[in-house]
Write a protein that holds these residues in place. Sequence first.
Motif, mmCIF file in Angstrom:
data_model
loop_
_atom_site.group_PDB
_atom_site.id
_atom_site.type_symbol
_atom_site.label_atom_id
_atom_site.label_comp_id
_atom_site.label_asym_id
_atom_site.label_seq_id
_atom_site.Cartn_x
_atom_site.Cartn_y
_atom_site.Cartn_z
ATOM 1 N N ASP A 2 0.809 -1.232 -0.017
ATOM 2 C CA ASP A 2 0.085 0.055 0.042
ATOM 3 C C ASP A 2 0.954 1.234 0.010
ATOM 4 O OD1 ASP A 2 -2.347 -1.683 0.127
ATOM 5 O OD2 ASP A 2 -2.661 -1.269 2.147
ATOM 6 N N THR A 3 1.929 1.061 0.578
ATOM 7 C CA THR A 3 3.089 2.235 0.684
ATOM 8 C C THR A 3 3.492 2.569 -0.646
ATOM 9 O OG1 THR A 3 3.571 2.212 3.045
ATOM 10 C CG2 THR A 3 5.145 3.036 1.602
ATOM 11 N N VAL A 4 3.808 1.498 -1.332
ATOM 12 C CA VAL A 4 4.308 1.585 -2.709
ATOM 13 C C VAL A 4 3.186 2.531 -3.618
ATOM 14 C CG1 VAL A 4 4.908 0.415 -4.973
ATOM 15 C CG2 VAL A 4 5.663 -0.434 -2.601
ATOM 16 N N ALA A 5 1.954 2.212 -3.512
ATOM 17 C CA ALA A 5 0.895 2.724 -4.269
ATOM 18 C C ALA A 5 0.764 4.354 -3.696
ATOM 19 C CB ALA A 5 -0.350 2.295 -4.019
ATOM 20 N N VAL A 6 1.045 4.442 -2.593
ATOM 21 C CA VAL A 6 1.356 5.852 -2.129
ATOM 22 C C VAL A 6 2.335 6.900 -2.682
ATOM 23 C CG1 VAL A 6 1.408 7.512 -0.107
ATOM 24 C CG2 VAL A 6 -0.007 5.565 0.231
ATOM 25 N N ARG A 7 3.423 6.149 -2.792
ATOM 26 C CA ARG A 7 4.471 6.762 -3.080
ATOM 27 C C ARG A 7 4.301 7.117 -4.778
ATOM 28 N NH1 ARG A 7 5.608 9.124 0.947
ATOM 29 N NH2 ARG A 7 6.263 7.809 2.750
ATOM 30 N N VAL A 8 3.848 6.021 -5.507
ATOM 31 C CA VAL A 8 3.436 6.280 -6.860
ATOM 32 C C VAL A 8 2.603 7.440 -6.988
ATOM 33 C CG1 VAL A 8 2.655 5.407 -8.728
ATOM 34 C CG2 VAL A 8 4.185 4.062 -7.528
ATOM 35 N N ALA A 9 1.607 7.442 -6.214
ATOM 36 C CA ALA A 9 0.695 8.519 -6.352
ATOM 37 C C ALA A 9 1.255 9.858 -6.363
ATOM 38 C CB ALA A 9 -0.540 8.257 -5.349
ATOM 39 N N ALA A 10 2.346 10.090 -5.601
ATOM 40 C CA ALA A 10 3.004 11.291 -5.292
ATOM 41 C C ALA A 10 3.906 11.802 -6.392
ATOM 42 C CB ALA A 10 3.765 11.398 -3.933
ATOM 43 N N ALA A 11 4.253 10.965 -7.144
ATOM 44 C CA ALA A 11 5.194 11.090 -8.294
ATOM 45 C C ALA A 11 4.870 12.248 -9.007
ATOM 46 C CB ALA A 11 5.373 9.990 -9.297
ATOM 47 N N GLU A 12 5.791 13.024 -9.506
ATOM 48 C CA GLU A 12 5.575 14.264 -10.123
ATOM 49 C C GLU A 12 6.129 14.333 -11.715
ATOM 50 O OE1 GLU A 12 6.594 17.717 -7.943
ATOM 51 O OE2 GLU A 12 4.983 17.437 -6.662
ATOM 52 N N GLN A 13 7.191 13.383 -11.798
ATOM 53 C CA GLN A 13 8.131 13.668 -13.085
ATOM 54 C C GLN A 13 8.058 12.274 -13.782
ATOM 55 O OE1 GLN A 13 12.126 14.993 -12.467
ATOM 56 N NE2 GLN A 13 11.850 15.963 -14.625
ATOM 57 N N ILE A 40 11.542 6.814 -8.249
ATOM 58 C CA ILE A 40 10.554 7.522 -8.564
ATOM 59 C C ILE A 40 11.184 9.234 -8.560
ATOM 60 C CG2 ILE A 40 8.386 8.812 -7.511
ATOM 61 C CD1 ILE A 40 7.783 6.252 -6.267
ATOM 62 N N ASP A 41 10.923 9.821 -9.675
ATOM 63 C CA ASP A 41 11.376 11.153 -9.735
ATOM 64 C C ASP A 41 13.030 11.226 -9.670
ATOM 65 O OD1 ASP A 41 8.821 12.196 -10.286
ATOM 66 O OD2 ASP A 41 8.439 12.837 -8.136
ATOM 67 N N SER A 42 13.811 10.372 -9.992
ATOM 68 C CA SER A 42 15.099 10.270 -9.867
ATOM 69 C C SER A 42 15.662 10.497 -8.443
ATOM 70 C CB SER A 42 15.706 11.292 -10.873
ATOM 71 O OG SER A 42 15.514 10.870 -12.029
ATOM 72 N N LEU A 43 14.874 10.446 -7.514
ATOM 73 C CA LEU A 43 15.229 10.670 -6.145
ATOM 74 C C LEU A 43 14.796 9.586 -4.999
ATOM 75 C CD1 LEU A 43 15.945 12.826 -4.106
ATOM 76 C CD2 LEU A 43 13.713 13.582 -3.844
ATOM 77 N N VAL A 44 13.684 9.032 -5.102
ATOM 78 C CA VAL A 44 13.096 8.043 -4.185
ATOM 79 C C VAL A 44 13.223 6.488 -4.952
ATOM 80 C CG1 VAL A 44 10.990 7.455 -2.776
ATOM 81 C CG2 VAL A 44 11.473 9.866 -3.087
ATOM 82 N N THR A 45 13.930 5.746 -4.032
ATOM 83 C CA THR A 45 13.808 4.209 -4.334
ATOM 84 C C THR A 45 13.069 3.429 -3.494
ATOM 85 O OG1 THR A 45 16.136 4.531 -4.893
ATOM 86 C CG2 THR A 45 15.551 2.257 -4.669
ATOM 87 N N VAL A 46 12.268 2.625 -4.168
ATOM 88 C CA VAL A 46 11.578 1.374 -3.469
ATOM 89 C C VAL A 46 12.017 0.334 -3.793
ATOM 90 C CG1 VAL A 46 9.029 0.720 -3.007
ATOM 91 C CG2 VAL A 46 9.325 3.088 -3.747
ATOM 92 N N VAL A 47 12.420 -0.582 -2.567
ATOM 93 C CA VAL A 47 12.920 -1.890 -2.946
ATOM 94 C C VAL A 47 12.772 -2.721 -1.814
ATOM 95 C CG1 VAL A 47 15.222 -1.214 -1.919
ATOM 96 C CG2 VAL A 47 15.102 -2.858 -3.789
ATOM 97 N N GLY A 48 12.779 -4.033 -1.888
ATOM 98 C CA GLY A 48 12.673 -4.880 -0.905
ATOM 99 C C GLY A 48 12.243 -6.448 -1.164
ATOM 100 N N SER A 49 11.797 -7.077 -0.335
ATOM 101 C CA SER A 49 11.528 -8.547 -0.613
ATOM 102 C C SER A 49 10.141 -8.820 -1.241
ATOM 103 C CB SER A 49 11.828 -9.299 0.340
ATOM 104 O OG SER A 49 10.688 -9.136 1.419
ATOM 105 N N ALA A 50 9.228 -7.819 -1.242
ATOM 106 C CA ALA A 50 7.961 -7.897 -1.458
ATOM 107 C C ALA A 50 7.571 -7.728 -2.985
ATOM 108 C CB ALA A 50 6.877 -7.095 -0.726
ATOM 109 N N ASN A 51 6.968 -8.563 -3.445
ATOM 110 C CA ASN A 51 6.078 -8.556 -4.807
ATOM 111 C C ASN A 51 5.195 -7.574 -4.553
ATOM 112 O OD1 ASN A 51 8.010 -10.101 -6.832
ATOM 113 N ND2 ASN A 51 7.349 -11.662 -5.391
ATOM 114 N N TRP A 52 4.662 -6.965 -5.855
ATOM 115 C CA TRP A 52 3.426 -5.907 -5.448
ATOM 116 C C TRP A 52 2.421 -6.935 -5.760
ATOM 117 C CZ3 TRP A 52 6.293 -2.392 -9.245
ATOM 118 C CH2 TRP A 52 7.339 -1.813 -8.758
#
Length: 577
Positions: A370-381, A454-466
């Motif tokens: 769910d956090t992945v979805a929130v971070r994507v929703a905040a992407a601007e570029q 995301i936006d060349s600034l935020v990396t989302v990485v982990g063991s979990a598939n989406w």
Amino acid sequence: MLRILLLLLLALAARANLLDNPGFELWEDDSTPAVWRVENRTRTMVRREQDTVRSGEASLKLERLELITGNNFGVVQTVPVRGGAEYHYRVWAREAEPEMRLGVGVSWRRADSSYINASRVRYSEDSPDWQAVADTLVAPAEAGLAEFRIRCYAVGGMTAPRSALVDDAWFAEPTTPAETTQVWFAEDSLGLRLIDFFSKARYSIDYCSYNSNRMDVTQALLDARARGVRVRVITDDARLSNEWVLTLREAGVPVWTDSVGPGASFYMHNKFAVRDFGNADSADDRVWCATYNANEGDLRADCALELPHTGIARAFRAEFEQMWGDTGMVPDPARAKFHRGKSDVIETHLFELDGWPVELYFAPQDRPVDTVAVRVAAAEQQVLFAIFSYTHQGVGDAMIDRWDEGVWVGGVIDRSGLRQQGAQYPRLVDAGIPVYEDSVPFGEKILHTKLMVIDSLVTVVGSANWSGNGNEHNDEYLFVLHHPGLARRFLEELHQRFWEATNPAVAEPGPGARRTLPAATVVRAAALKPGLLGPELVAPGVRVFDAAGREVRRIAGPGVYHFVAEGRTRHRLVVLR
């Protein structure tokens, strides 16, 4: 006076930060922070705050007095910059005012102070906790100065004055991860990197992995135990009869699984290790966290991180011992918790690495996808991703929404995940998003990573598939790294995977190929000459390919374009709508 001299010496020692007095420790008086200029005192009140600080002895309190929207003011500092260079900023803010947001932005000026343009403004979120407001910017070619602004913005009409706290501002050219922070990919021999990680243990190893049947890794654990290191292992219950588990147990190494309690049919899918946490020297604390399972013969597109961080090590240890059920060497079946039986046991989800925020979440208690979805929703570029399995509708919804709003979205999915039940691939393609089947050229030809930048600034990485299981049932971890230096490293990997998937005829993969691929240049379509390849991007003998691998002569619209010339470094241009 001695204190002021000490602070000035510390500031000079940290000149990578272009801002002076970034922590608001120095004040001319209680309403004037040294070096910073207050823009409009009739509409904004500035005060020194000493009761609530993020670090040091003082922070900045900004109070917006203007009740109507517009007329946004705050504090500003002008610093020299290099035209065309990339810059990152980060400001720590604390505000819980629904009617107001703290905003950070930059106005670019020439060396003679003439105005050029202004960056977009990044805003704080309504939260009582300290949070980072950050962005990555490229200075215009003619820029010589940057006006760094921190302001209060009204959200609709305000009914009364509202305030926010500010501390630890940062504005500088890109930082690189500290030498002790390591990022590795498949061609770096992840199994050997893990063996090296274990070989340096002097006090303890807590190893938690979905599978780990590579016997040289098993031997590294046995060697550590022989040195007197305390070794504990957790794996999925499907591994109970595996040779590596039996070998460890026969040697006296305790191995625990998720076979106790409800939910054993789901995966204990973590891939992490904590080394030397809890001994007398916190400088030894290390965490290994990966998308990689250390299996015999496995060679997949994966990644791993080694982090020197006591707070993050403490959090992973707490998660480990929740599943172990005890702090000692013998697991406690009565207290051990896995899957949906777990609770949130870590002290905080927010850490700091090299001065940048890091978020850490565990599944299923934190519902990290769910956090992945929130971070994507905040992407601007830009959103660029590579993933093994992708069925989470919320992440798909966020990507489609961002694409429809003009954010460039693109990625690669492992071929096994394209058509599984609930796969988001058809939805993304139908929306026009450039998403492709992987074409990993080495080993088992499997794209096993779970990675997004995301936006060349935020990396989302982990063991979990989406996926739903990765969010609600499996034991997993997820990082959100607001670290531009690490983002640059992960972008190299994403560009390589995207290149392979979209240009198989010209990819020419080989050892070390990933490191020859630079980060993409990102531009808006409106910034290009209509229908032309800019002369600065091409030269005789250069061939240009679109994201489908077709050679083109013109940039027809938004997308990823690859410039290839024999004997020269490849370059990729991301054109946004």
